[in-house]
Every structure is written in structure tokens, then in C-alpha cells.
Design a protein around this motif. Structure first.
Motif, PDB file in Angstrom:
ATOM      1  N   THR A 101     -32.189  68.813  48.456  1.00 36.25           N
ATOM      2  CA  THR A 101     -32.876  68.585  49.535  1.00 36.25           C
ATOM      3  C   THR A 101     -34.400  68.721  49.312  1.00 36.25           C
ATOM      4  OG1 THR A 101     -33.091  70.979  50.085  1.00 36.25           O
ATOM      5  CG2 THR A 101     -31.303  69.649  51.095  1.00 36.25           C
TER       6      THR A 101
ATOM      7  N   PHE B 190     -31.405  74.807  53.504  1.00 35.76           N
ATOM      8  CA  PHE B 190     -31.816  73.537  52.786  1.00 35.76           C
ATOM      9  C   PHE B 190     -31.119  73.558  51.440  1.00 35.76           C
ATOM     10  CE2 PHE B 190     -35.754  74.094  55.286  1.00 35.76           C
ATOM     11  CZ  PHE B 190     -35.746  72.876  55.919  1.00 35.76           C
TER      12      PHE B 190
ATOM     13  N   ASP C 135     -27.863  73.259  48.593  1.00 35.02           N
ATOM     14  CA  ASP C 135     -26.885  72.414  48.575  1.00 35.02           C
ATOM     15  C   ASP C 135     -25.683  73.140  47.862  1.00 35.02           C
ATOM     16  OD1 ASP C 135     -27.447  72.819  45.777  1.00 35.02           O
ATOM     17  OD2 ASP C 135     -28.643  70.685  45.549  1.00 35.02           O
TER      18      ASP C 135
END
Lengths: 539, 293
Positions: free
Chosen positions: B110, B84, B86
Motif C-alpha cells: 500500500t 495499510f 498487506d
């Protein structure tokens, strides 16, 4: 022969003590009332209370009894116990950012954690419960912040410090299962809970192992090539302390951790680790040779130990006499302890007895007093940072707070140590003599509190007034109310009637300041001068 | 909920370990009776067990059925939750590092939140005479996925296995500290506090499984002492299991050399031993299965 042998082995009797009462000059009743009010309530006596004792000295006892039932006694006991328990430190291994707290919560977090064991003890004391409950209680005392970060049942609708219960299965053992205590007294894989054991010995039975004089001179050669862990269990020099420390340290493994900085590890009790100590230390849990089964059993062993009640007596005597107890005090301590135990170990009765003692009531020494007594007894006490804060808040409404930090209660950004306070790590006993930094803190506090009072009472003229009751900004020194106000301030702040000279000096100061900055500045200056007067700053 | 606004791993775990203390939804009873206790009777205290042998072993058996504390579970969850991430949060690599992560962490685009510090060591050596694979995940961290489920750890989870060309396989592992992943409904979902080590050998002359250490799960606390599974014992181990009574007393089930999961059970220092049984075969199977990774 047996008798002679026994006599030869008997502890040496303490030297005959100089009769303390004959060597000390008691405070006058008004200053004694002020001392009692500060020690037991944290605020100055009111003018009415001073009037009452001035008119009838018997009122002193009446008021003292009221102070012992005053809810503010709880805060005072927290402050006094903190000086010896050292739990109110500025940083723990677990920090505010480990929880959903912001930077302005930092001080509240640290204060709450450090006060948890102190609040439990203060609760036991002020609710007239037996002191043994501090190591047997199935509850602690917590506030909303601790409720939110620790596994606690906190009363629905409660506020502030409330009786709360742990929900993680830890044994009922009062401060022995306190997160606040064990966050303060941490340990590591080499130390293996020995620091914690030493803390229990010092705090609960007044056995200060690290302070014991231990000579390694004869053992130095023997250390070469010998594992120090083996040495602890075999060498008589080490065993003198470690024979007791290891078994107690072994009993504390429910608070063992695998990550020192992990809130998940440090917040909860770990019952499954209770048995790890036996392997780690090579010693089964015990209290001075008596095996214990868990911390509940340990708490009861401690409470039943004769040194526990004596230590409580010494702890509170140290707090109120403002000095360590010494060998010469033994007879006094024994007598106080005997009454304490006979009365069911109730703290208010002990405080009553201590405030009756000559050591507590001393305001000076006689000309015939020995140098030893003169050096030992604290006949004038300086305001601690806590007292300075609580007095100025009560008198003027001013609290020295910056970004959530009580500046008289921390050393991260504040001035606790500079004001003769105890930070619990680097400074572990309150200073009793005036220091430069103490006087600077006093001066800044006095100025800010005076300014706040004048702004509230005279400039904004808000009702009800806090301190200045009789004057306005247009009152002149020639007005009767002006002199009455000065006299009232002198009476309230110093617990002494102002003389003509006192009033003249204050009037002269006011006149000079008024000419320079106006009436508000003049009253601020006069008030600030009184708030740092030696008779205000001592008690 | 009797504990409000609790957050992060500590709070999650505290609730998990708290068991059913607040499940009735009622206000906690914090009123204290008036105390007339006297210190005189304190020395007479003697803890009394609350559970019989049957109750004790039943509680332990129920705990065992929640699953073996397989370190691969939190490791797999950790690696999965890193998906999850970034470009910025939680930074490069598979470890959570730095002061910023320790003090508040970061939230990825996210919606996943990462906080704390971790150390992750993974080895995968193959091609030689011996193939070795291992991981070690340690730290003090919390990861919250976009749906709000949390993995929190304070301690270390490790596992390693080696396979020799001769067919000899050896493996070991450790589960230490407190861990919880509230997306699950097994031992890890409930939250575990442990210091357990295990190991195994197979493929040679001396197949053996071992288990040692302490485990706290769902309000039950046990200690495995030198548990050893060997061939020819119907998958039952030898050794002993210690179990904690709610009173704080510990008891010992001595499995000795028997091969039926039963042995002499007694509260430490109290009473005569009695017969009790604990089926540890599922744990043996779980440890054996870890030899196939």
C-alpha cells in the motif's frame, strides 16, 4: 593546641620528589621534533623541517609554535581526549539503522556520535577560548551526519565539523548537554543517572568515585533486610560517594528516557523531566552541596571548581606524558595549572608548557635514576592506531578502509584494540608496550602503505610523487640517486641520518628482493621494512 | 529548512520540538564572538527569570488549550495505520516485532512503511460483575502512511477502565515518552514529551479525578503535582503546578484549597509569592470524559 590539632589533620605532605629533570635524558632535537610533530599534527616532520632543526636548534621552538597553530591539532586533540573520555565506542543504544543511513554509514555514524563532545573540546582548545567554555558553551560542534539526525542548526553551506546550535531548548552547558556524551554514558531505571554523574566527576574534576577504595566489611551485616536505596542515603560507607553522586545525578534528568532504544526519546532534550530526579533519587540537584538550577548553572559551578582546571591539566599531561599522573607529579601539576589559570585557561599555552616539560622530552633515564622513575616515565612512545593511520595516509595516500570502516579506528571489523588503541568500553587506556597484535597490525599497515606508495610513485608514475622522489623502476643501486633515495627515506621516516651500515643493509635487502620479484617489489619491501622499523614505530 | 534530510521519528520530533528556531528561513547564526571570558566570574552566576507570572501562566494556558494528552489518540492512530498492512508487512498480529522491523522495517504494498518494535496489550473482560477494558501500547516505532504522514512513538501509552455492577467506575491512564502524529494539528501533531499519569473514580460516594507528572509541548514545560478534582469546587483542581521559565528556573503555582484556579505563584527560591491563575478545568473535563469509554 589548636595549631597542633590542625597540623595533625592536615593532609600528609607528598614525599619529596626526585628531581625528574635530573633523572631523565632528553631526546635529541630531531627526535623531539618528530615527537612534537606527531603529537600536535599527527604527521612526520618534513625533510625541510628536519634540516632546519639540524642546522639550528632554535628552530625547534619556532616549529613547535607553528604546530600549535596547525589545523591538524584539532584532530590530534580529539584522538588524545578520546583515550580518556571513552566516547568513541562501536555501538550505542541508538544505531545507524534508526536513521536513514546505510550499512556503509555505520562507522561514520558511530565515529560522529562519539566525537561530538570531543570536537567541542578540541574546538575550544584550538580556537584559544577559555577551557571553561567546554561546560558553558551555547553551541556544540557537529558534522553533516549529525546535522541530519539531531536537532541542530548547522551553518548553511558548511562542511565537516562546524559550530552548531541545539534547537530543542537544552540549556547552554557545553559537553554537559552533549548527545554524544550521554549516548555513551547511558543509564537505566536502577542506575538513575549515577553512571552519568560518575562520568562527570571523573572527566571534569578527576574524581573517580568508582575507583575509590570502599570497604563494606563493617557494613555487611547491616545490609540484611535493609533496602539498598535507603542504605545509599543513610550508611556512611555509601554516603562517602553517594552524598555527591545523587544530587548530580538528579540534575541530569533532562536526558532521562522512557525507551532506551528509541531515537525519538534519545535524540532530544526533555526539559519537562528536569524535576523528576528529585523524586527518583530523593535529592535535589546540587554540585558538592551547592544547589544548582539547571545544567547551565551546573556548568558554571563545575567551571568555577578549583579541581576543574587541575583536572584539565592532568588530562592533557596524561595525554602527552603517555602515563597517568601520580602523587609525585603534584608539584609539577600545580605549577602548570597555576600558569594555565593565570593565562585564562587557554589550552595552546598549556600544551606549550607540557611540551617543554622534562617528562615530555624524556628519551631515556640516567644511570642514577631510581627504579621508580625508570618504571614510571614513558621515554619511548609507540605509534597509536590513530597516528599509524594519519602518518601512512600523509606519506603514501593509503587509508585502511573496508566498507566504510576505518580499520584502525574500530573494533567491529577493525584492529583498533589490537593496535594498542582504546575502544572506550573494554580497553580504557592505551597500551604502552609492544604487543604481538600491535606488531602484526604494524606489519600489515607498513606493507599495504608501501605497496600503495610504490604503485603510485613508480609503477603508475603519477605526479606529484608522494614518497619516492628520486628513483624509477630502472634505477640501480650503483646510481647516485638510488643511494640518495635511501638516505632521504631514512631521514624522513626515522629522523636520523643513515649511516653507511644502514644504507648497505637497505641496499642488500633491495637487491635480494629485486632478484626475486623485480624493482617494484624491491622498493615495496624496502619501504615496508622502514615503515615497521622500531625507530619509525616509536617516537 | 535548516535541518535537511532528517527522517524517521527522531527527525520529525526534533523538528516539532524545535519550535520556531528556523522558521524565518534564514541561515543559522553559528558565528562565535571572540572570547575573553574568564573563569573568575563563573561563580557569580545566578539565573534570572525571563517571564513574569502573567507570561508564564499565559504560555502554560496556551499549551493546555492544545488538548489533553489522551493516550487513546495515539492508540487509535496506531490501530488505524495498521489497516495499510498487506499479507507480509508488517507481519502477523498487531505488534511490530523482530530484528528486521527494528533494523529498517518494511514497506507494504500500500506504500505504508512500518519500522521499530511495539508491544500491545488489549483486554476486554465483560460478562461478570465487573467489566474491564484496557490497552497498553509501548515501543519504539514509526509508521508512515501512504501519504507520508507519520506516527512515531518512543515510550508507552496506556489506559484502563473498570465498571462495577454497582455503578462504580474507575479509570486510569499514562502517557510516557515522546510521541507525534504529524497528520494532526493538536498536541499529538506538534509532538509531545511527557510522563503523565491520570485517573478517575465516579458513580460512588467519592468522585475524584487526579493528574500527576510532567509534560513538554510546544516549547512549554509543566509539572502537575498531586492535582485533584473533587465535587463541589466548580471543576477547579487542588494541588500545584510547576512551570519552567525559559531561563531554566522553575516556578510553582500553589492552588492549595482554593476553588478558582488561582493561587500563590513564585519562582523557586526567588522573591515573594504573587497571585497567578491557570484554568485547568478543560483538563479535568478531558479526564472525566475518559470515564465514559
Amino acid at each position: 593546641m589548636v595549631i597542633f590539632a590542625l597540623l595533625a589533620c592536615a593532609p600528609e605532605a607528598p614525599p619529596p620528589a626526585e628531581p625528574v629533570a635530573e633523572a631523565l635524558v632528553p631526546l635529541d632535537n630531531l627526535r623531539l621534533l618528530r615527537r612534537m610533530s606527531l603529537d600536535l599534527r599527527g604527521v612526520l616532520p618534513s625533510a625541510e623541517e628536519l634540516d632546519a632543526v639540524e642546522a639550528d636548534s632554535a628552530q625547534l621552538d619556532v616549529l613547535r609554535d607553528q604546530f600549535l597553530e596547525d589545523p591538524r591539532l584539532e584532530d590530534r586533540l580529539v584522538a588524545l581526549l578520546a583515550e580518556q573520555w571513552h566516547t568513541r565506542i562501536d555501538a550505542y543504544d541508538i544505531d545507524w539503522y534508526d536513521f536513514d543511513l546505510g550499512p556503509t554509514d555505520e562507522h561514520r555514524f558511530e565515529k560522529s556520535v562519539g566525537e561530538e563532545p570531543l570536537r567541542l573540546m578540541a574546538y575550544v582548545a584550538t580556537h584559544d577560548r577559555p577551557w571553561s567554555e567546554i561546560v558553558t558553551a551555547d553551541y556544540t560542534v557537529a558534522n553533516e551526519l549529525l546535522r541530519d539526525i539531531w536537532p541542530l542548526e548547522y551553518p548553511e553551506g558548511g562542511s565537516g565539523w562546524e559550530v552548531s546550535r541545539w534547537t530543542d531548548g537544552r540549556p547552554p552547558a557545553g559537553v554537559l548537554v552533549s548527545n554524544g556524551l550521554w549516548w555513551r554514558y547511558s543509564t537505566n531505571p536502577f542506575n538513575k543517572n549515577r553512571t552519568r554523574a560518575a562520568a562527570i566527576f571523573r572527566l571534569l574534576v578527576c574524581e573517580d568515585f568508582p575507583a575509590r577504595p570502599v570497604s563494606f566489611a563493617d557494613a555487611t551485616e547491616g545490609f540484611a533486610g535493609v533496602d539498598s536505596a535507603d542504605r545509599l542515603s543513610t550508611d556512611p560507607y555509601c554516603l562517602a560517594c553517594h552524598a555527591a553522586i545523587e544530587p548530580l545525578a538528579s540534575s541530569l534528568y533532562g536526558f532521562w528516557w522512557f525507551r532506551q532504544y528509541s531515537p525519538t526519546e534519545m535524540t532530544s532534550y526533555h526539559a519537562e523531566r528536569e524535576m523528576l530526579g528529585t523524586d527518583a533519587l530523593g535529592a535535589s540537584p546540587a554540585w558538592f552541596g551547592e544547589p544548582v538550577v539547571g545544567l547551565e548553572d551546573l556548568g558554571r559551578h563545575i567551571a568555577a571548581d578549583g579541581r576543574f582546571s587541575e583536572c584539565a591539566t592532568r588530562t592533557l599531561a596524561t595525554a602527552l606524558w603517555r602515563r597517568d599522573t601520580v602523587l609525585e607529579d603534584q608539584g609539577r601539576i600545580d605549577a602548570l595549572e597555576e600558569d594555565f589559570v593565570a593565562g585564562g585557561m587557554r589550552v595552546p599555552a598549556l600544551l606549550h608548557a607540557l611540551t617543554d616539560s622534562a617528562e615530555y622530552r624524556a628519551g631515556g633515564v640516567t644511570a642514577a635514576a631510581s627504579e621508580e622513575v625508570s618504571d614510571r616515565e614513558v621515554t619511548a612512545r609507540l605509534l597509536s592506531p590513530e597516528l599509524l593511520g594519519s602518518i601512512t595516509l600523509d606519506l603514501t595516500g593509503w587509508a585502511w578502509e573496508v566498507n566504510g570502516f576505518d580499520q584502525l579506528g574500530n573494533d567491529t571489523f577493525g584492529y583498533r584494540m589490537l593496535a594498542n588503541g582504546v575502544d572506550g568500553e573494554f580497553v580504557t587506556r592505551p597500551a604502552q608496550d609492544p604487543t604481538l597484535t600491535w606488531s602484526l597490525v604494524l606489519a600489515r599497515t607498513a606493507e599495504a602503505a608501501a605497496y600503495t606508495a610504490v604503485q603510485h610513485d613508480l609503477v603508475a608514475a603519477e605526479a606529484p610523487r608522494r614518497l619516492l622522489q628520486q628513483v624509477t623502476l630502472t634505477t640501480l643501486p650503483t646510481d647516485a640517486s638510488f643511494q640518495d633515495e635511501l638516505a632521504a627515506l631514512h631521514w624522513r621516516l626515522l629522523a636520523r641520518r643513515a649511516s653507511e651500515d644502514d644504507l648497505a643493509a637497505l641496499t642488500t635487502l633491495w637487491t635480494a628482493l629485486e632478484a626475486d620479484g623485480g624493482a617494484a617489489a624491491a622498493w615495496t619491501g624496502v619501504l615496508a621494512a622502514l615503515l615497521q622499523h622500531p625507530e619509525f614505530a616509536s617516537y | 529548512m535548516c535541518v535537511s534530510r532528517m527522517r524517521l521519528g527522531a527527525a520529525v520530533l526534533a523538528l516539532a520540538l524545535a519550535g520556531s528556531a528556523c522558521e524565518d528561513g534564514g541561515a543559522p547564526d553559528t558565528a562565535l564572538p571572540a572570547s575573553d571570558a574568564d573563569a573568575d566570574d563563573l561563580g557569580d552566576f545566578a539565573a534570572a527569570p525571563e517571564w513574569s507570572a502573567e507570561e508564564m501562566t499565559a504560555a502554560a494556558q496556551a499549551m493546555l488549550e492544545l488538548g489533553f494528552p489522551n493516550p487513546k489518540a495515539p492508540y487509535d492512530a496506531y490501530m488505524s495505520l495498521l489497516s495499510f498492512r498487506d499479507e507480509v508487512c508488517p507481519g502477523e498480529g498487531d505488534q511490530l516485532v523482530g530484528q528486521e522491523m527494528a533494523q529498517g522495517g518494511c514497506t507494504a504494498s500500500t506504500g505504508a512503511h512500518y519500522e521499530g518494535n511495539t508491544t500491545l496489550l488489549v483486554t476486554d473482560e465483560s460478562g461478570g460483575d465487573v467489566e474491564r477494558r484496557s490497552f497498553s501500547l509501548g515501543g519504539d516505532f514509526l509508521i508512515e502512511d501512504p501519504e507520508g504522514y507519520r506516527l512515531a512513538g518512543g515510550g508507552g501509552m496506556s489506559y484502563g477502565i473498570s465498571r462495577a455492577g454497582s455503578g462504580q467506575v474507575d479509570w486510569f491512564g499514562e502517557s510516557a515518552g515522546t510521541w507525534i502524529h504529524d497528520r494532526r494539528d493538536d498536541w499529538l501533531g506538534l509532538g509531545i514529551s511527557s510522563t503523565v499519569t491520570f485517573g478517575g473514580s465516579a458513580g460512588g460516594d467519592n468522585a475524584v479525578l487526579t493528574l500527576d507528572g510532567s509534560l513538554g509541548l510546544d516549547g512549554v514545560y509543566v509539572q502537575f503535582v498531586d492535582l485533584t478534582w473533587r465535587d463541589g469546587c466548580d471543576a477547579y483542581p487542588q494541588g500545584s503546578v510547576r512551570m519552567r521559565d525559559p531561563s531554566g528556573l522553575w516556578s510553582t503555582l500553589d492552588l492549595a484549597d482554593r476553588c478558582d484556579g488561582c493561587g500563590a505563584w513564585s519562582i523557586d527560591g526567588l522573591g515573594e509569592p504573587t497571585e497567578a491563575c491557570l484554568d485547568l478545568r478543560p483538563y479535568g473535563s478531558a479526564i472525566a470524559e475518559l470515564g465514559t469509554w
